[in-house]
Scaffold this motif. Structure first.
Motif, PDB file in Angstrom:
ATOM      1  N   GLY A   1       0.959   4.077  -2.690  1.00 57.11           N
ATOM      2  CA  GLY A   1       0.641   5.603  -2.493  1.00 57.11           C
ATOM      3  C   GLY A   1       1.712   6.432  -3.020  1.00 57.11           C
ATOM      4  O   GLY A   1       1.314   7.430  -3.718  1.00 57.11           O
TER       5      GLY A   1
ATOM      6  N   LEU B   1       0.853  -1.325  -0.039  1.00 52.77           N
ATOM      7  CA  LEU B   1      -0.033   0.097  -0.147  1.00 52.77           C
ATOM      8  C   LEU B   1       0.872   1.328   0.025  1.00 52.77           C
ATOM      9  O   LEU B   1       0.587   2.271  -0.803  1.00 52.77           O
ATOM     10  N   LEU B   2       2.085   1.270   0.734  1.00 55.99           N
ATOM     11  CA  LEU B   2       2.820   2.213   0.745  1.00 55.99           C
ATOM     12  C   LEU B   2       3.496   2.586  -0.519  1.00 55.99           C
ATOM     13  O   LEU B   2       3.328   3.827  -1.069  1.00 55.99           O
TER      14      LEU B   2
ATOM     15  N   ALA C   1       1.266   6.630  -6.812  1.00 56.31           N
ATOM     16  CA  ALA C   1       0.203   7.665  -7.126  1.00 56.31           C
ATOM     17  C   ALA C   1       0.658   9.085  -6.994  1.00 56.31           C
ATOM     18  O   ALA C   1       0.500  10.080  -7.786  1.00 56.31           O
ATOM     19  N   ILE C   2       1.428   9.440  -5.760  1.00 51.10           N
ATOM     20  CA  ILE C   2       1.658  10.850  -5.385  1.00 51.10           C
ATOM     21  C   ILE C   2       2.770  11.530  -6.424  1.00 51.10           C
ATOM     22  O   ILE C   2       2.357  12.272  -6.899  1.00 51.10           O
TER      23      ILE C   2
ATOM     24  N   ALA D   1      -4.546  -0.696  -5.858  1.00 50.54           N
ATOM     25  CA  ALA D   1      -3.951  -1.212  -4.837  1.00 50.54           C
ATOM     26  C   ALA D   1      -4.277  -2.441  -4.017  1.00 50.54           C
ATOM     27  O   ALA D   1      -3.455  -3.413  -3.773  1.00 50.54           O
TER      28      ALA D   1
ATOM     29  N   PHE E   1      -6.429   3.813  -8.716  1.00 55.73           N
ATOM     30  CA  PHE E   1      -5.205   3.587  -7.957  1.00 55.73           C
ATOM     31  C   PHE E   1      -5.741   2.925  -6.571  1.00 55.73           C
ATOM     32  O   PHE E   1      -5.158   1.755  -6.233  1.00 55.73           O
ATOM     33  N   LEU E   2      -6.947   3.323  -6.219  1.00 57.45           N
ATOM     34  CA  LEU E   2      -7.537   2.684  -4.833  1.00 57.45           C
ATOM     35  C   LEU E   2      -7.735   1.225  -5.235  1.00 57.45           C
ATOM     36  O   LEU E   2      -7.418   0.212  -4.525  1.00 57.45           O
TER      37      LEU E   2
ATOM     38  N   GLN F   1      -7.891   8.645  -9.473  1.00 56.73           N
ATOM     39  CA  GLN F   1      -7.896   8.501  -7.852  1.00 56.73           C
ATOM     40  C   GLN F   1      -8.533   7.057  -7.419  1.00 56.73           C
ATOM     41  O   GLN F   1      -7.840   6.309  -6.734  1.00 56.73           O
TER      42      GLN F   1
END
Length: 276
Positions: free
Chosen positions: A130, A126-127, A133-134, A176, A172-173, A169
């Motif tokens: 994340g 998940l990290l 994505a950022i 994941a 991406f969720l 967004q």
């Protein structure tokens, strides 16, 4: 349990391959952005020259939203493959160095020990998603700005800039969850095969087979709906005009069930198997 989790986190970030993996992922991302910066505009103009004469687009078609979508498409094979290598390596390296036998001589419950590895693997996955994505949103918007998004899914679909951001967004969720599944699967494979080379080969085969079966149409039956390989492109559902939220929710819950099944099987086998 908290001490086991802290120890696993420490071991994960101590090994050098974790940083090589992260470096490889972000290098791929930068390569995509670099290629698009120098050649993307020409390609987009050639593909959509006729459409530009009939439709008005806000901003340029080669924009940050399109680049994020391209990154999503190119990384959903590389990303799980790299994650599987890193995650499975947290266990295979201990088999190889025979440190696992030493750990098991301590007053440590086997199921708690392997559960801590699963939990850290999930958190690490998940990290990474994340951070990806950022960086994707940040770099893409910084160099290409915002604009309407055009994608091809059973035809060309167009979304205005604001709608595109929301869809990206959500994708991406959803993606994941697929990455978590492959990370969990790789750790279970590591429990079965122990050796790093065998584990990586089987993990890569599992990923390739899943991607191949994703494209196979098994017809309108329960198997086509419930088979785990068919869940890996759920993130693409967000790029149809009408999002089938019911199907997205069903696929997400089913993916969680598969993750729990693989975790349960791995914990059971690790508890029953002879460590030596």
């Amino acid at each position: 349990m908290q001490y086991l989790l802290k120890a696993e986190i420490f071991k994960l970030f101590k090994q050098s391959k974790t940083y090589y993996a992260l470096g490889a992922l972000f290098s791929i991302e930068l390569l995509i952005l670099f290629s698009a910066y120098y050649q993307g505009t020409t390609i987009i103009d050639l593909l959509l020259e006729n459409l530009k004469q009939k439709f008005y687009f806000e901003g340029t078609l080669l924009n940050g939203n399109l680049l994020i979508y391209l990154i999503l498409n190119t990384l959903w094979f590389h990303l799980p493959l790299i994650l599987m290598i890193v995650v499975s390596g947290t266990l295979t390296s201990e088999y190889k160095d025979r440190t696992l036998q030493t750990i098991m001589l301590q007053p440590v419950s086997k199921w708690k020990y392997i559960l801590s590895k699963y939990l850290v693997a999930i958190a690490f996955t998940l990290l990474v998603v994340g951070l990806l994505a950022i960086s994707s949103f940040g770099l893409s918007y910084a160099f290409f700005g915002k604009g309407d998004l055009v994608v091809y899914l059973n035809g060309l679909n167009f979304f205005d800039a604001k709608d595109a951001i929301n869809r990206l967004q959500w994708s991406f969720l959803s993606g994941a969850l697929s990455m978590v599944f492959f990370s969990v699967a790789s750790l279970t494979i590591a429990i079965l095969f122990k050796e790093a080379t065998k584990t990586w080969i089987v993990s890569a085969f599992f990923l390739i087979l899943s991607n191949i079966l994703l494209k196979v149409d098994f017809g309108d039956n329960w198997f086509n709906q419930l088979f785990f390989a068919k869940l890996n492109d759920t993130w693409q559902y967000f790029f149809y005009y009408t999002i089938n939220w019911e199907q997205v929710l069903f696929n997400s819950i089913l993916s969680l069930v598969y993750c729990l099944l693989f975790m349960g099987a791995g914990i059971y086998w690790f508890h029953k198997k002879d460590i030596g």
